[in-house]
Design an enzyme around this catalytic site. Structure first.
Site, PDB file in Angstrom:
ATOM      1  N   TYR A  56       0.829  -1.208   0.000  1.00  0.00           N
ATOM      2  CA  TYR A  56       0.000   0.000   0.000  1.00  0.00           C
ATOM      3  C   TYR A  56       0.864   1.260   0.000  1.00  0.00           C
ATOM      4  O   TYR A  56       1.560   1.553   0.968  1.00  0.00           O
ATOM      5  CB  TYR A  56      -0.951   0.021   1.201  1.00  0.00           C
ATOM      6  CG  TYR A  56      -1.888  -1.168   1.257  1.00  0.00           C
ATOM      7  CD1 TYR A  56      -2.331  -1.787   0.089  1.00  0.00           C
ATOM      8  CD2 TYR A  56      -2.330  -1.684   2.456  1.00  0.00           C
ATOM      9  CE1 TYR A  56      -3.181  -2.876   0.123  1.00  0.00           C
ATOM     10  CE2 TYR A  56      -3.185  -2.777   2.509  1.00  0.00           C
ATOM     11  CZ  TYR A  56      -3.597  -3.374   1.335  1.00  0.00           C
ATOM     12  OH  TYR A  56      -4.433  -4.451   1.376  1.00  0.00           O
ATOM     13  N   HIS A 119      -0.270 -12.013   0.786  1.00  0.00           N
ATOM     14  CA  HIS A 119      -1.090 -10.987   0.137  1.00  0.00           C
ATOM     15  C   HIS A 119      -1.464 -11.360  -1.307  1.00  0.00           C
ATOM     16  O   HIS A 119      -0.593 -11.524  -2.141  1.00  0.00           O
ATOM     17  CB  HIS A 119      -0.318  -9.663   0.143  1.00  0.00           C
ATOM     18  CG  HIS A 119      -1.155  -8.464  -0.141  1.00  0.00           C
ATOM     19  ND1 HIS A 119      -0.678  -7.181  -0.008  1.00  0.00           N
ATOM     20  CD2 HIS A 119      -2.450  -8.333  -0.545  1.00  0.00           C
ATOM     21  CE1 HIS A 119      -1.639  -6.323  -0.324  1.00  0.00           C
ATOM     22  NE2 HIS A 119      -2.715  -6.997  -0.672  1.00  0.00           N
TER      23      HIS A 119
HETATM   24  P1  NAD Z   1     -13.209   0.315   0.962  1.00  0.00           P
HETATM   25  O1  NAD Z   1     -14.327  -0.387   0.336  1.00  0.00           O
HETATM   26  O2  NAD Z   1     -13.067   0.250   2.434  1.00  0.00           O
HETATM   27  O3  NAD Z   1     -13.258   1.825   0.446  1.00  0.00           O
HETATM   28  C1  NAD Z   1     -12.282   2.751   0.806  1.00  0.00           C
HETATM   29  C2  NAD Z   1     -12.604   4.102   0.184  1.00  0.00           C
HETATM   30  O4  NAD Z   1     -13.806   4.607   0.757  1.00  0.00           O
HETATM   31  C3  NAD Z   1     -11.532   5.132   0.452  1.00  0.00           C
HETATM   32  O5  NAD Z   1     -11.447   6.003  -0.664  1.00  0.00           O
HETATM   33  C4  NAD Z   1     -12.080   5.881   1.643  1.00  0.00           C
HETATM   34  O6  NAD Z   1     -11.578   7.191   1.688  1.00  0.00           O
HETATM   35  C5  NAD Z   1     -13.552   5.882   1.341  1.00  0.00           C
HETATM   36  N1  NAD Z   1     -14.418   6.021   2.541  1.00  0.00           N
HETATM   37  C6  NAD Z   1     -14.270   5.465   3.753  1.00  0.00           C
HETATM   38  N2  NAD Z   1     -15.298   5.803   4.559  1.00  0.00           N
HETATM   39  C7  NAD Z   1     -16.111   6.594   3.828  1.00  0.00           C
HETATM   40  C8  NAD Z   1     -17.334   7.263   4.096  1.00  0.00           C
HETATM   41  N3  NAD Z   1     -17.944   7.194   5.290  1.00  0.00           N
HETATM   42  N4  NAD Z   1     -17.913   7.991   3.114  1.00  0.00           N
HETATM   43  C9  NAD Z   1     -17.321   8.082   1.896  1.00  0.00           C
HETATM   44  N5  NAD Z   1     -16.160   7.476   1.576  1.00  0.00           N
HETATM   45  C10 NAD Z   1     -15.567   6.746   2.538  1.00  0.00           C
HETATM   46  O7  NAD Z   1     -11.880  -0.230   0.252  1.00  0.00           O
HETATM   47  P2  NAD Z   1     -10.414  -0.582   0.756  1.00  0.00           P
HETATM   48  O8  NAD Z   1      -9.804   0.546   1.505  1.00  0.00           O
HETATM   49  O9  NAD Z   1      -9.698  -1.106  -0.421  1.00  0.00           O
HETATM   50  O10 NAD Z   1     -10.643  -1.796   1.758  1.00  0.00           O
HETATM   51  C11 NAD Z   1     -10.515  -1.648   3.162  1.00  0.00           C
HETATM   52  C12 NAD Z   1      -9.225  -2.263   3.670  1.00  0.00           C
HETATM   53  O11 NAD Z   1      -9.254  -3.682   3.513  1.00  0.00           O
HETATM   54  C13 NAD Z   1      -7.960  -1.821   2.934  1.00  0.00           C
HETATM   55  O12 NAD Z   1      -7.532  -0.552   3.378  1.00  0.00           O
HETATM   56  C14 NAD Z   1      -7.027  -2.952   3.281  1.00  0.00           C
HETATM   57  O13 NAD Z   1      -6.530  -2.802   4.594  1.00  0.00           O
HETATM   58  C15 NAD Z   1      -7.957  -4.172   3.218  1.00  0.00           C
HETATM   59  N6  NAD Z   1      -7.968  -4.819   1.880  1.00  0.00           N
HETATM   60  C16 NAD Z   1      -7.156  -5.886   1.691  1.00  0.00           C
HETATM   61  C17 NAD Z   1      -7.098  -6.505   0.449  1.00  0.00           C
HETATM   62  C18 NAD Z   1      -6.180  -7.679   0.262  1.00  0.00           C
HETATM   63  O14 NAD Z   1      -5.562  -8.145   1.200  1.00  0.00           O
HETATM   64  N7  NAD Z   1      -6.062  -8.218  -0.919  1.00  0.00           N
HETATM   65  C19 NAD Z   1      -7.870  -6.034  -0.617  1.00  0.00           C
HETATM   66  C20 NAD Z   1      -8.720  -4.953  -0.384  1.00  0.00           C
HETATM   67  C21 NAD Z   1      -8.769  -4.366   0.866  1.00  0.00           C
END
Ligand code: NAD
Length: 310
Positions: A56, A119
């Site tokens: 990230y 990952h």
């Molecule tokens: P998400 O679906 O959580 O969306 C994140 C986005 O939504 C960001 O742009 C954030 O600013 C925005 N957001 C958050 N709260 C909000 C709100 N209340 N209103 C409007 N916008 C809002 O997607 P993500 O961040 O990709 O997934 C969450 C976490 O899960 C990641 O940060 C990561 O730690 C993990 N993840 C892991 C993998 C993997 O291991 N392959 C893949 C995806 C996500």
């Protein structure tokens, strides 16, 4: 906040988890100081589960999370990953797993993480993950560098194929259970429950799609899904509903996962997402959204090596 045990581990994680990828600018530039404040506020409000990866922001998210956790490390359950280092950069070898963890620990300012995850395993060879990567992660567990180990990825079948062959403590699945899709619940969840594997549901906003800002440029969703979500957004605006709030409520209500990881980098998001947690989703609104989505429900995209696709 409520807490749940992650599978058979001794880790008690908050139902609302802090996804730290936005701290690394994955969804557009983020302010370092504001990110620190967001982490501090989240901890003070009871969020104890933090997930990050060297991938990230190409190590930036780990650097920033490490700074934000100074003096607070013992109040959180800290998860990071190994194996992915760039858009097309993967290395699941035992040697790289070891050096990766040492580097992550330095950036995170700690001598151990609570959970180390391979990952995006669909980009690796299943044979190597089973015979080399996971055994290397277990050795690091024996040495006290991580308390538990898990795997993460997008296609469901490859996660199950690996976990059937070698024990893992947790599985992180993303974009497979939220307002747009539910196959995690029908496919992965019963499997993991049967083996006592802890489940983490990531990306409840479908990596930004279920927000007013919309999906980032790199988002892999096909056009058919993007169009359908536009209609859902129009409906929500008309009803004066915040789609992100509805989407988060829907996921926080899901009792069969230990934690839902939402990506956050500002105090405003932390506050809004904690507010969303305190009220259940309206079943009527969820079914109206589902009706608008119609055939665009449960749309998936290919990820990883062809042999690892669902
Ligand atoms: P998400 O679906 O959580 O969306 C994140 C986005 O939504 C960001 O742009 C954030 O600013 C925005 N957001 C958050 N709260 C909000 C709100 N209340 N209103 C409007 N916008 C809002 O997607 P993500 O961040 O990709 O997934 C969450 C976490 O899960 C990641 O940060 C990561 O730690 C993990 N993840 C892991 C993998 C993997 O291991 N392959 C893949 C995806 C996500």
């Amino acid at each position: 906040m409520r807490y749940r045990r992650l599978g058979r581990t001794a880790l008690k994680v908050s139902v609302v988890g802090f996804g730290a990828s936005p701290l690394g600018g994955v969804f557009g530039q983020s302010d370092a100081d504001e990110g620190m404040r967001a982490v501090g506020l989240a901890i003070d409000e009871g969020i104890n589960f933090f997930d990050v990866s060297p991938y990230y922001g190409l190590t930036l998210a780990e650097e920033r999370l490490g700074q934000a956790l100074m003096g607070k490390r013992d109040r959180v359950v800290l998860a990071t990953k190994c194996g992915r280092y760039g858009l097309d950069q993967f290395d699941f070898s035992a040697k790289r797993v070891r050096s990766s963890v040492e580097e992550s620990l330095r950036r995170l300012g700690t001598d151990h993480v609570d959970l180390l995850q391979a990952h995006d395993v669909e980009f690796g060879d299943v044979e190597q993950i089973v015979a080399e990567t996971i055994p290397a992660m277990r050795r690091l567990q024996e040495e006290g560098k991580t308390r538990y180990i898990g795997i993460s990825g997008y296609p469901l079948k490859v996660l199950m194929r690996i976990a059937r062959q070698i024990p893992v403590d947790s599985i992180l699945s993303y974009c497979r259970y939220n307002l747009l899709i539910n196959d995690m619940d029908t496919v992965l969840t019963p499997f993991a429950e049967g083996l006592g594997i802890g489940l983490i549901n990531a990306a409840p906003l479908h990596m930004g799609m279920l927000t007013e800002t919309g999906a980032p440029d790199w988002h892999p969703a096909p056009p058919q899904l993007r169009l359908a979500v536009k209609e859902v957004l129009a409906f929500c605006r008309e009803q004066k509903i915040d789609l992100a709030e509805l989407g988060l409520r829907f996921c926080f209500d899901y009792p069969r996962v230990a934690s839902t990881l939402v990506g956050m980098s500002t105090t405003d998001q932390v506050r809004r997402n904690l507010d969303a947690f305190s009220t259940p989703a309206s079943a009527e609104l969820v079914s109206r959204v589902r009706a608008i989505l119609g055939a665009a429900t449960n749309v998936v995209w290919p990820s990883g090596k062809p042999e690892n696709h669902d």
